[in-house]
Design an enzyme around this catalytic site. Structure first.
Site, short mmCIF file in Angstrom:
data_model
loop_
_atom_site.label_atom_id
_atom_site.label_comp_id
_atom_site.label_asym_id
_atom_site.label_seq_id
_atom_site.Cartn_x
_atom_site.Cartn_y
_atom_site.Cartn_z
CG HIS A 44 -0.64 0.41 2.46
ND1 HIS A 44 -0.37 -0.47 3.49
CD2 HIS A 44 -0.45 1.65 2.98
CE1 HIS A 44 -0.05 0.22 4.57
NE2 HIS A 44 -0.09 1.50 4.29
CG ASP A 93 -0.32 -3.83 2.76
OD1 ASP A 93 0.35 -3.33 1.84
OD2 ASP A 93 -0.79 -3.18 3.72
CB SER A 198 2.64 1.81 6.30
OG SER A 198 1.41 1.99 6.89
C1 4AZ Z 1 -1.87 3.20 7.88
O1 4AZ Z 1 -2.79 3.97 7.63
C2 4AZ Z 1 -1.91 2.45 9.15
N1 4AZ Z 1 -2.61 0.81 13.85
C3 4AZ Z 1 -0.83 1.67 9.53
C4 4AZ Z 1 -0.86 0.95 10.71
C5 4AZ Z 1 -1.97 1.00 11.52
C6 4AZ Z 1 -3.05 1.77 11.16
C7 4AZ Z 1 -3.03 2.49 9.97
C8 4AZ Z 1 -1.96 0.20 12.78
O2 4AZ Z 1 -0.94 3.07 7.12
#
Ligand code: 4AZ
Length: 283
Positions: A44, A93, A198
């Protein structure tokens, strides 16, 4: 104090596989170095924009605004998102990012081991998530300049599904957490990975090695009650990783090798006892 969401500042060299994937020079996502040329991140992170020339990878850093003399920035030659990734379903992902040139390992730049498909990460095992992602401010979120670390226990898929059903209008049998995902964090909330983390590592220490158990992927919000962090399960993707990077050696940790000291002492004691018995029988 503003922190990752409930994490702490890391030390220099504490997470030497952590990289920052930059888009047009700005921190965009985390990632983990697995060889001198390859980084693991999340699909993503590349969904809108996968032109390799817009990305670069910063290695060996702790503070983004002042990465220091041990850091290096390398270009990207190839981005390989997992082919099952379709966006909203959140499956697949995980992405592999090839660096333009191999990096030289140092005390600040060391790859993390990729577990063999047979390795199991058990519920309540304590692992660490790290990243420069959103820290909780008063009413808005803000990223962190210093790499944050947070210890998070693994949550079983059944428990994680049950938590995600709490206060949700979904039909009872819905499985939010698919087989290619692994949960970690706290039912109580307050501490979690978040946006900007992320693609970064969920790293678990097993014996003397650090293994990449997961890739920061999604969650309903961040650090909310009954909504722990969800990570792409690296062991599920081992065959795919092998197909993209055939030369990569996977790590299999079993109780015998992580207990090698006790195996050796048991062997030694057995030899001593047999020798004593043999000598006695000869007298
Ligand atoms: C994101 O939006 C995201 N709480 C990544 C991790 C988490 C939530 C959102 C985990 O990339």
């Amino acid at each position: 104090m503003k922190r990752i969401v409930g994490g702490k500042d890391s030390q220099g060299g504490e997470w030497p596989w952590q990289v920052s994937i930059k888009l047009n020079g700005d921190h965009h996502c985390g990632g983990s170095l697995i060889t001198d040329r390859w980084v693991v991140s999340a699909s993503h992170c590349f969904k809108e924009n996968n032109t390799t020339s817009n990305f670069s990878v910063l290695l060996g850093a702790r503070k983004l605004s002042d990465p220091g003399p041990h850091s290096v920035t390398v270009g990207v030659s190839r981005i390989v998102p997992n082919p099952t990734y379709e966006g909203d379903l959140r499956t697949g992902d995980i992405a592999l990012v090839e660096l333009k040139e191999p990096v030289t390992f140092s005390h600040r730049i060391i790859p993390i081991c990729v577990p063999d498909a047979r390795v199991r990460f058990l519920p309540n095992q304590k692992c660490w998530v790290t990243g420069w992602g959103e820290v909780e401010g008063r009413d808005r979120l803000q990223t962190s300049d210093i790499l944050q670390k947070l210890e998070v226990p693994i949550i079983s898929t059944n428990t994680c599904n049950a938590l995600y059903h709490q206060g949700s209008s979904e039909p009872k049998g819905t499985q939010d957490i698919k087989r290619d995902m692994i949960c970690a964090g706290f039912a109580a909330g307050r501490q979690d990975a978040c946006q900007g983390d992320s693609g970064g590592p969920l790293a678990c220490r097993m014996g003397d090695s650090w293994l990449l158990a997961g890739v920061v992927s999604w969650g309903e919000g961040c650090a909310q009650k009954n909504r722990p962090g969800v990570y792409a399960r690296v062991t599920y993707y081992q065959p795919w990783i092998h197909s993209v990077i055939p030369e990569l050696k996977f790590t299999s940790v079993n109780t015998r090798s992580s207990n090698s000291a006790s195996t050796v002492s048991f062997g030694l004691i057995s030899i001593i006892i047999s020798t004593v018995l043999l000598l006695q029988s000869l007298e």
